[in-house]
Structures are given as C-alpha cells and as structure tokens.
Write a protein that holds these residues in place. Structure first.
Motif, PDB file in Angstrom:
ATOM      1  N   ASN A   1       0.829  -1.206   0.000  1.00  0.00           N
ATOM      2  CA  ASN A   1       0.000   0.000   0.000  1.00  0.00           C
ATOM      3  C   ASN A   1       0.865   1.258   0.000  1.00  0.00           C
ATOM      4  O   ASN A   1       0.558   2.232  -0.703  1.00  0.00           O
ATOM      5  CB  ASN A   1      -0.934  -0.003   1.212  1.00  0.00           C
ATOM      6  CG  ASN A   1      -1.852   1.206   1.244  1.00  0.00           C
ATOM      7  OD1 ASN A   1      -1.521   2.232   1.828  1.00  0.00           O
ATOM      8  ND2 ASN A   1      -3.002   1.091   0.614  1.00  0.00           N
TER       9      ASN A   1
ATOM     10  N   GLU B   1       2.286   1.882  -3.411  1.00  0.00           N
ATOM     11  CA  GLU B   1       1.273   2.345  -4.359  1.00  0.00           C
ATOM     12  C   GLU B   1       0.844   3.780  -4.106  1.00  0.00           C
ATOM     13  O   GLU B   1       0.701   4.570  -5.042  1.00  0.00           O
ATOM     14  CB  GLU B   1       0.051   1.423  -4.279  1.00  0.00           C
ATOM     15  CG  GLU B   1      -1.070   1.795  -5.241  1.00  0.00           C
ATOM     16  CD  GLU B   1      -2.268   0.883  -5.113  1.00  0.00           C
ATOM     17  OE1 GLU B   1      -3.338   1.248  -5.643  1.00  0.00           O
ATOM     18  OE2 GLU B   1      -2.147  -0.181  -4.490  1.00  0.00           O
ATOM     19  N   THR B   2       0.636   4.127  -2.847  1.00  0.00           N
ATOM     20  CA  THR B   2       0.068   5.441  -2.532  1.00  0.00           C
ATOM     21  C   THR B   2       1.117   6.520  -2.300  1.00  0.00           C
ATOM     22  O   THR B   2       0.830   7.703  -2.456  1.00  0.00           O
ATOM     23  CB  THR B   2      -0.827   5.351  -1.289  1.00  0.00           C
ATOM     24  OG1 THR B   2      -0.059   4.879  -0.163  1.00  0.00           O
ATOM     25  CG2 THR B   2      -1.987   4.391  -1.533  1.00  0.00           C
TER      26      THR B   2
END
Length: 278
Positions: free
Chosen positions: A212, A215-216
C-alpha cells in the motif's frame, strides 16, 4: 362448619404456594438463548462503549483520512464487533510502543490494531481468536540494496523495523553482531528511509502495509524473497475479562460465518485476510 372452612382455606393456600414454587423453579432453570451482549456483564472502562486502541499509523489497517478520521480494516472490524456486542465503538489512537501497557492499565478495553499473538504477550493479556494474518516480508530499494534476495543476505546489514514489533527479534538474529537494527515509530516512516542511500538496507514489515505504501506514496521499494513468517493477529483484552473475550470471539465467529469478515477484507485488500494463499 367453621372447621371445614378453615381446612378448605388451608388447602387453597398450600396449592397456591406449590404452584408459585414450581413457577419460580422453571424460571431459574429455563435456558435463555440471549446473545452474549445481552447476557454477559462486561467489564468496561466506560458503560455502553467499547474503547479500542490502535496506532492510526498502519495504512491500510488503521490510519487517519483527510478529515482526521480513523479508518481502515481494523476500524471496520472494530465497529462491526462493537455493533454485535451492543456497544458504541470508541477508537483510541495510541503510540504502538506503549499500547499494550495502556491496555493493562485499563485505559481502554481492547486493542484492535493488528497485534500479533505471542507467548510473551499472552502472559500479560488474553487474546481472541485470530481475525487477521500478516505476512512479514523484506522490502528493499533495488538501486541501494543490490544483492539482497533472501534472509541469508541480511548478515552485517542495516535493517529497519517498527518499535515493539515482532519483527525486531528476528531482525537481530538475521543481521548478526556486525549488523544493526533501527527502530521506527511507524512502518511508513521506516519504508521512507529506503529513499536515502546508506541509511538502511532492508525494511521488514507486513506485506499489505508495504504494498500500500509503494502504491500510494510512490516509494522506491520492492518486496524480495519468501515471507519470513506469518503472524496471527488477535484482539487482546485485560487478563480475566472473560465475558468480554467470549463475546468478541462469538462476534468474530458470526462475522466469518455470515461473510461480513470476508466483505471487510476484500474492501481493503481485495483478498481474504485470514488466508495466505490468495
């Protein structure tokens, strides 16, 4: 005549007492199919509320959104458990390093924030059944950490982990006396260190958190090697708070059976968080 009347009254009174006694006995022995939240007398820090602690720094498990509201997988699980217990959910954001001490001190009723079930912790608190499996994985910056492909390559390296996490003891063993283990307040802070060449070679953290963050936050990190281990995470409560523990376990059982747990898992991870195979 008077004697007959007295005798008749005595018989009526005795019959009434007999009927009353039978009624009382049936009421006591009757099995009550009430739900745990209706039948149990929970020991709570605040009546009618389930105060649960979490760090708020483990995205996407638990973190704050743009409105400074706590959200995530753990929060959704906590809200659903609270509802099934007939209690109002009240999140308490607490630094991870002192979160267990806060529970033992009675500052909140439970920790719903991805706490691994370990023997050492079980000596201090009582854990529910697992509601989450976390896979410990190594993350590296390929440009700064060439040659690290497995745990055998960590000897003499600098490895970053979250303070008071289950990753630290393993990291200490893997790096050996010539290596170093650095501790960070959150996984994101640790992963961000991979941007800076020479600061850290590897970060050991949960696969979901790492992916995560990549990705972010556009972090230059990639997972390498096989999972180092799989953590079973439960919901700890104070030692001896059996009624609350039983009710939480019942709620988790029901959530698994009716599909609510899987629904929450797929919302945040698009997979079953009680399985490592998908």
């Amino acid at each position: 005549m008077k004697k007959k009347l007295v005798a008749l009254c005595s018989m009526i009174l005795a019959s009434s007492l007999l009927l009353f006694g039978c009624g009382t006995s049936q009421e006591v022995t009757k099995e009550d199919p009430a739900k745990p939240a209706e039948a149990a007398k929970f020991k709570l820090t605040e009546d009618g509320k389930l105060r649960f602690a979490l760090s708020g720094m483990a995205k996407p498990y638990n973190y704050t959104d743009g409105d400074n509201k706590l959200i995530g997988f753990d929060v959704d699980i906590a809200v659903e458990v609270s509802k099934r217990l007939g209690l109002e959910p009240v999140p308490v954001q607490t630094p991870w390093g002192s979160i267990l001490q806060g529970l033992k001190a009675g500052k909140y009723d439970a920790i719903i924030g991805g706490m691994s079930i370990t023997k050492e912790r079980q000596e201090q608190v009582d854990f529910s059944q697992p509601y989450l499996l976390q896979q410990a994985v190594m993350f590296v910056n390929e440009k700064n950490s060439a040659g690290i492909k497995s745990k055998e390559d960590l000897k003499g390296k600098v490895v970053g982990v979250v303070t008071a996490s289950t990753y630290k003891d393993l990291a200490d063993k893997l790096v050996g006396p010539e290596g170093k283990v650095k501790e960070y307040e959150s996984d994101l802070f640790a992963l961000q260190e991979l941007k800076n060449e020479g600061r850290v070679d590897v970060i050991i953290t949960d696969l979901g958190i790492g992916m995560n963050a990549i990705e972010t936050s556009q972090l230059p990190a990639v997972p390498v090697g096989e999972p180092l281990f799989v953590d079973e995470c439960g919901i700890p409560v104070q030692k001896g708070n059996q009624a609350l523990l039983d009710a939480i376990n019942q709620a988790l059982d029901d959530m698994k059976k009716d599909g609510t747990h899987l629904e929450i898992s797929k919302k945040w991870f698009n997979k079953d968080m009680l399985s490592t195979s998908n």
